[in-house]
Scaffold this motif. Sequence first.
Motif, mmCIF file in Angstrom:
data_model
loop_
_atom_site.group_PDB
_atom_site.id
_atom_site.type_symbol
_atom_site.label_atom_id
_atom_site.label_comp_id
_atom_site.label_asym_id
_atom_site.label_seq_id
_atom_site.Cartn_x
_atom_site.Cartn_y
_atom_site.Cartn_z
ATOM 1 N N GLN A 42 0.679 -1.361 -0.053
ATOM 2 C CA GLN A 42 0.033 0.183 -0.099
ATOM 3 C C GLN A 42 0.655 1.230 -0.014
ATOM 4 O OE1 GLN A 42 -0.007 -2.376 2.409
ATOM 5 N NE2 GLN A 42 -2.011 -3.311 2.821
ATOM 6 N N ALA A 43 2.194 1.229 0.114
ATOM 7 C CA ALA A 43 3.125 2.399 0.147
ATOM 8 C C ALA A 43 3.197 2.955 -1.021
ATOM 9 C CB ALA A 43 4.386 1.970 0.872
ATOM 10 N N GLY A 44 2.769 4.482 -0.923
ATOM 11 C CA GLY A 44 3.037 5.224 -2.048
ATOM 12 C C GLY A 44 4.597 5.777 -2.291
ATOM 13 N N GLU A 45 5.355 5.069 -1.398
ATOM 14 C CA GLU A 45 6.790 5.537 -1.643
ATOM 15 C C GLU A 45 7.567 5.074 -2.863
ATOM 16 O OE1 GLU A 45 5.508 6.841 2.604
ATOM 17 O OE2 GLU A 45 5.427 5.212 1.323
ATOM 18 N N LYS A 46 6.566 3.877 -3.105
ATOM 19 C CA LYS A 46 7.042 3.095 -4.422
ATOM 20 C C LYS A 46 7.173 3.950 -5.652
ATOM 21 C CE LYS A 46 5.039 -1.494 -3.094
ATOM 22 N NZ LYS A 46 6.238 -2.314 -3.480
ATOM 23 N N ILE A 47 6.149 4.780 -5.908
ATOM 24 C CA ILE A 47 6.242 5.805 -6.948
ATOM 25 C C ILE A 47 7.160 6.823 -6.653
ATOM 26 C CG2 ILE A 47 4.852 7.511 -8.424
ATOM 27 C CD1 ILE A 47 3.844 4.364 -8.432
ATOM 28 N N LEU A 48 7.519 7.254 -5.683
ATOM 29 C CA LEU A 48 8.402 8.299 -5.287
ATOM 30 C C LEU A 48 9.893 7.728 -5.428
ATOM 31 C CD1 LEU A 48 9.171 11.192 -4.220
ATOM 32 C CD2 LEU A 48 9.159 10.200 -1.937
ATOM 33 N N ILE A 49 10.213 6.595 -5.122
ATOM 34 C CA ILE A 49 11.463 5.938 -5.313
ATOM 35 C C ILE A 49 11.705 5.961 -6.806
ATOM 36 C CG2 ILE A 49 13.134 3.985 -4.852
ATOM 37 C CD1 ILE A 49 11.823 3.893 -1.977
ATOM 38 N N ASN A 50 10.665 5.355 -7.422
ATOM 39 C CA ASN A 50 11.035 5.000 -8.931
ATOM 40 C C ASN A 50 11.016 6.164 -9.587
ATOM 41 O OD1 ASN A 50 11.084 2.154 -8.927
ATOM 42 N ND2 ASN A 50 8.849 1.938 -8.654
ATOM 43 N N GLY A 51 10.305 7.251 -9.376
ATOM 44 C CA GLY A 51 10.494 8.568 -9.949
ATOM 45 C C GLY A 51 11.941 9.299 -9.739
ATOM 46 N N ILE A 57 5.207 1.092 -13.421
ATOM 47 C CA ILE A 57 3.853 0.438 -13.593
ATOM 48 C C ILE A 57 3.512 -0.646 -12.853
ATOM 49 C CG2 ILE A 57 2.676 -0.825 -15.761
ATOM 50 C CD1 ILE A 57 4.615 0.799 -17.701
ATOM 51 N N GLY A 58 4.313 -1.655 -12.569
ATOM 52 C CA GLY A 58 4.033 -2.761 -11.700
ATOM 53 C C GLY A 58 3.594 -2.132 -10.131
ATOM 54 N N SER A 59 4.300 -1.141 -10.034
ATOM 55 C CA SER A 59 4.026 -0.594 -8.465
ATOM 56 C C SER A 59 2.685 0.149 -8.711
ATOM 57 C CB SER A 59 5.058 0.569 -7.959
ATOM 58 O OG SER A 59 6.345 -0.060 -8.069
ATOM 59 N N VAL A 60 2.139 0.807 -9.499
ATOM 60 C CA VAL A 60 1.022 1.334 -9.690
ATOM 61 C C VAL A 60 0.014 0.090 -9.871
ATOM 62 C CG1 VAL A 60 -0.738 2.572 -11.033
ATOM 63 C CG2 VAL A 60 1.759 3.386 -11.078
ATOM 64 N N VAL A 61 0.274 -0.938 -10.316
ATOM 65 C CA VAL A 61 -0.564 -2.090 -10.282
ATOM 66 C C VAL A 61 -0.855 -2.594 -8.986
ATOM 67 C CG1 VAL A 61 -1.024 -4.371 -11.045
ATOM 68 C CG2 VAL A 61 -0.422 -2.658 -12.736
ATOM 69 N N VAL A 62 0.245 -2.784 -8.250
ATOM 70 C CA VAL A 62 0.181 -3.442 -6.724
ATOM 71 C C VAL A 62 -0.458 -2.450 -5.879
ATOM 72 C CG1 VAL A 62 1.635 -3.967 -5.063
ATOM 73 C CG2 VAL A 62 2.186 -4.746 -7.124
ATOM 74 N N ILE A 63 -0.118 -1.078 -5.960
ATOM 75 C CA ILE A 63 -0.893 -0.054 -4.968
ATOM 76 C C ILE A 63 -2.185 -0.301 -5.101
ATOM 77 C CG2 ILE A 63 -1.130 2.295 -4.412
ATOM 78 C CD1 ILE A 63 1.995 2.517 -4.838
ATOM 79 N N THR A 64 -2.851 -0.019 -6.394
ATOM 80 C CA THR A 64 -4.148 -0.295 -6.852
ATOM 81 C C THR A 64 -4.865 -1.461 -6.449
ATOM 82 O OG1 THR A 64 -3.867 1.123 -8.594
ATOM 83 C CG2 THR A 64 -5.941 -0.077 -8.610
ATOM 84 N N LEU A 108 -2.452 -10.295 -0.217
ATOM 85 C CA LEU A 108 -1.467 -11.529 -0.317
ATOM 86 C C LEU A 108 -0.930 -11.487 -1.797
ATOM 87 C CD1 LEU A 108 0.003 -13.917 1.066
ATOM 88 C CD2 LEU A 108 -2.289 -15.212 0.631
ATOM 89 N N LEU A 109 -1.818 -11.189 -2.710
ATOM 90 C CA LEU A 109 -1.622 -11.558 -4.137
ATOM 91 C C LEU A 109 -0.586 -10.324 -4.561
ATOM 92 C CD1 LEU A 109 -1.647 -12.671 -6.771
ATOM 93 C CD2 LEU A 109 -3.843 -11.381 -7.172
ATOM 94 N N ALA A 110 -0.827 -9.013 -3.865
ATOM 95 C CA ALA A 110 0.191 -7.834 -4.560
ATOM 96 C C ALA A 110 1.418 -8.331 -3.702
ATOM 97 C CB ALA A 110 -0.602 -6.713 -3.674
ATOM 98 N N VAL A 111 1.399 -8.655 -2.602
ATOM 99 C CA VAL A 111 2.970 -9.093 -2.254
ATOM 100 C C VAL A 111 3.477 -10.136 -2.850
ATOM 101 C CG1 VAL A 111 4.109 -9.757 0.023
ATOM 102 C CG2 VAL A 111 2.120 -8.144 0.139
#
Length: 444
Positions: free
Chosen positions: A275-284, A327-334, A418-421
């Motif tokens: 659920q962490a939005g920091e995924k997008i920040l780090i990738n950016g 793109i994968g991070s966006v899918v997992v967060i969503t 569980l699937l996202a992780v």
Amino acid sequence: MNCAKAVRLALYLVLSTCSQIQSGFTTTKVGPQPLWNATYTDKLRHDLLLNYDKFARPAQHYNKTTVQLGIDIRHLEFNEFKSTLMVFAWLRLIWDDEKLQWNASDYGDINALHIAEHEIWQPDIYLYNSAVSSPLSQYVNTHILVYPGGQVLWVPPVQLTVLCTVHLRYWPFDKQECELVFGSWTYHGDQIDLAHYNNQTTVNLDLVVTNAEWDITRAVQIRSEKKYPCCEEPYPDITVKLSLSRNPNAYKAIIITPAFVIIVLTLLTFWLPPQAGEKILINGCTTVIICLFMLYFSQKLPLMGKEIPLVVLFYASCLYIVSISMIGSVVVITMSRSKQSSNLPWIIKQPLTGKFGKLLGLDSYIHQSANSNHRMAVEEMRDHQVTDFDDGNGSEDHQIFKSQMSVNKSYQQKDWILLAVAIDRLSFCFYCVLFAILSLAYSL
């Protein structure tokens, strides 16, 4: 009669004096000797250069003049954008001049005479693969040493710029091969022959000033002869072959270390909570770093080269990988944040809650999903018990149904988390293998 001669002489002297006064100068003859005392050097230069023709080769036309050529390299600069190598060196040229011979005992035992380079004949030695159209004589203005036997020594400092084929595929760990080809421009081999200075085939590197970027690993001289279809005479030349190795120590800190950081940051995003939005920040941030390095490469390297450096290809590949990771991070967060209206399919959930899930390190999430299922079963039993003893009030049944639906949705969300992780863990393994393959492919 004597009086007439005296009058004539007096009249002549008066007229001569008047003419000299009108012209503004007088002449006085002091004899055959000059006013100052000539040295042996003056007399020797006068005797050697009085009728010397510097445009004629100092040998009979059927005899050849052998020129010994050597080079002492002082410093060099390599320009990747212009494909040129600039060499600062001292040339060593030795030849015999039959017109410049003397007996030392006749001139005060003078064993060496200093002569300006424009006063005597010089071999027209050119740099065949020069990047500029200038002869060696235009680079220097130094004196020449001449010895009694007619041997001439000329050591001019020169600045040579040659065209060199650039190979940047392994930049900054690249090695370059360059050549300096010397030869006479107008004389063929039967007139001017070239030989190694003191029969040395290696280039003297004792005077080299240390270069922070380039090291000379090999420097040799090779003599060769070529015959052209137009002429029967051979044309000798001496080729100086230089092998250069770039010093990559500075580039290791500038380029290699950030590449390692980019890999770590890309892999780190897969271990953050889904659920962490920091995924997008780090990738950016990682994308911005790669773009800055691509701009650095465009300023440091020629864009029109035939070979693209492997390090540039590596950073370009990393840019694609980070974009896909985003793109994968966006899918997992969503997937983990959005409320799902359906249960996780059994064919996907069963492997994730089994050995495969434990292999991916999903133990904590598996326990949460199992506890959620257990709670959902307890809630269902409690709801059934309440409805069995209900007095038939429809409003209470409606409230119980709504609470049951909310509990079911929360239990479903655990399964989707569980699937996202699991997607993150699988992506981490895949990217580790991918980065390992890229590192091996671009380092060979």
